[in-house]
Design an enzyme around this catalytic site. Structure first.
Site, PDB file in Angstrom:
ATOM      1  N   ASP A 102       0.844  -1.202   0.000  1.00 38.58           N
ATOM      2  CA  ASP A 102       0.000   0.000   0.000  1.00 38.58           C
ATOM      3  C   ASP A 102       0.875   1.246   0.000  1.00 38.58           C
ATOM      4  O   ASP A 102       2.008   1.208   0.455  1.00 38.58           O
ATOM      5  CB  ASP A 102      -0.857   0.067   1.266  1.00 38.58           C
ATOM      6  CG  ASP A 102      -1.768  -1.127   1.418  1.00 38.58           C
ATOM      7  OD1 ASP A 102      -2.065  -1.771   0.413  1.00 38.58           O
ATOM      8  OD2 ASP A 102      -2.172  -1.398   2.574  1.00 38.58           O
TER       9      ASP A 102
HETATM   10  N1  URA Z   1      -1.122  -5.880   4.107  1.00 37.17           N
HETATM   11  C1  URA Z   1      -1.614  -4.630   4.069  1.00 37.17           C
HETATM   12  O1  URA Z   1      -2.615  -4.329   4.682  1.00 37.17           O
HETATM   13  N2  URA Z   1      -0.955  -3.709   3.338  1.00 37.17           N
HETATM   14  C2  URA Z   1       0.181  -3.972   2.659  1.00 37.17           C
HETATM   15  O2  URA Z   1       0.752  -3.088   2.031  1.00 37.17           O
HETATM   16  C3  URA Z   1       0.660  -5.283   2.706  1.00 37.17           C
HETATM   17  C4  URA Z   1      -0.005  -6.228   3.434  1.00 37.17           C
END
Ligand code: URA
Length: 237
Positions: A102
Site C-alpha cells: 500500500d
Molecule cells: N497488508 C496490508 O494491509 N498492506 C500492505 O501493504 C501489505 C499487506
C-alpha cells in the site's frame, strides 16, 4: 541478439537512438574501444558513456519502499518507479513489482522482469513467507494470535478463509505477522477484524531476504544467491 536491439530493450532509447549512440562512439568496451552495432560482446563488457550496462533480462531488484509511494507505473503522486532510472520503466520485457505494498506501507518491495519467477514468488502454493511489523492504535487483546493461526479466519466480503498467519507480540501495540498469501490490504483488514487499527506497517522480509543494506528509497539488483533466499524460510521462522 543484435547489440542495438539488446541495448534498446534495456530502455536506453529507440533502435534509431541507440544506432546514433554507436555512431557517436558512446558504446565501448571496458578499455574504451568503440563497439559497433554488429559486434558480439558479452553483456558485462559493454559500457555506455563509460558506465556498465544495466543487468540483462532476468533482473530482480530489491527496494526499501518509502512511505507515500504507490506501486504503479503512473499515479497522481509519487510512484515507486520514480526511484529507479527512467529507462527501467520502458525495458522490454517489462519490469513489474512482485505484488504490491500500500502507499502507506514501507519496506521490502521486489521487482522483476521474469514473469515465471514473479508467479513462483506470489503463488499461494509457494508459501513464501512475508513478514510485516505493525504498529497498532490499541493494545493487543491477547486472543488475536489464536484466531490468525486458525486457518479459518474470514475477511469481510471474501469466500475463502485465510491461510494460517503467525503473530508475534513485540510490545502491547506492536506485532510481527508472517503471511504466506498476499490478499488485498490483508494485514490492515486482519487487525480491523479484531477491532484494532494499523497505524504503521512495514514489510521486513520476503522469505529469508531482508532489507539489510538498504535505507528508505534505496534499491539494488540482487545476485543469484539472494534470489534463492526468497524461497528460504525467514530467519527464526
Ligand atoms: N497488508 C496490508 O494491509 N498492506 C500492505 O501493504 C501489505 C499487506
Amino acid at each position: 541478439m543484435k547489440l542495438v536491439k539488446l541495448i534498446a530493450n534495456l530502455g536506453y532509447g529507440s533502435r534509431k537512438e541507440v544506432t546514433l549512440m554507436f555512431r557517436e562512439g558512446r558504446i565501448t568496451d571496458p578499455d574504451g574501444e568503440v563497439l559497433y552495432a554488429d559486434d558480439k560482446v558479452p553483456h558485462e563488457h559493454i559500457r555506455i558513456d563509460e558506465e556498465p550496462l544495466d543487468p540483462p533480462a532476468g533482473m530482480v531488484l530489491a527496494m526499501y519502499k518509502p512511505l507515500g509511494a504507490t506501486c504503479s507505473r503512473k499515479d497522481i503522486g509519487r510512484v515507486v518507479y520514480d526511484l529507479l532510472p527512467p529507462r527501467y520503466r520502458v525495458r522490454d520485457p517489462a519490469l513489474s513489482t512482485v505484488g504490491r505494498l500500500d502507499r502507506d506501507t514501507s519496506g521490502l518491495l521486489l521487482f522483476t522482469d521474469d514473469g515465471a519467477l514473479l508467479h513462483r514468488i506470489i503463488s499461494p502454493k509457494a508459501r513464501v513467507a512475508k513478514v510485516y511489523e505493525a504498529t497498532l492504535a490499541n493494545d493487543l487483546r491477547g486472543d488475536e494470535g489464536v484466531l490468525f493461526a486458525s486457518g479459518s479466519m474470514m475477511l469481510e466480503s471474501e469466500t475463502d478463509p485465510l491461510e494460517p498467519v503467525t503473530l508475534e507480540v513485540l510490545e502491547p501495540r506492536r506485532a510481527r505477522v508472517t503471511l504466506t498469501e498476499g490478499r488485498y490490504h490483508q494485514v490492515r483488514r486482519m487487525f480491523a477484524a479484531v477491532g484494532n487499527h494499523v497505524e504503521a506497517l512495514s514489510r521486513i522480509s520476503v522469505g529469508a531476504l531482508t532489507l539489510e543494506g538498504l535505507q528508505p528509497g534505496e534499491w539494488r539488483a540482487l545476485e543469484e544467491q539472494e534470489i534463492a533466499r526468497i524461497f528460504a524460510s525467514p530467519a527464526g521462522g
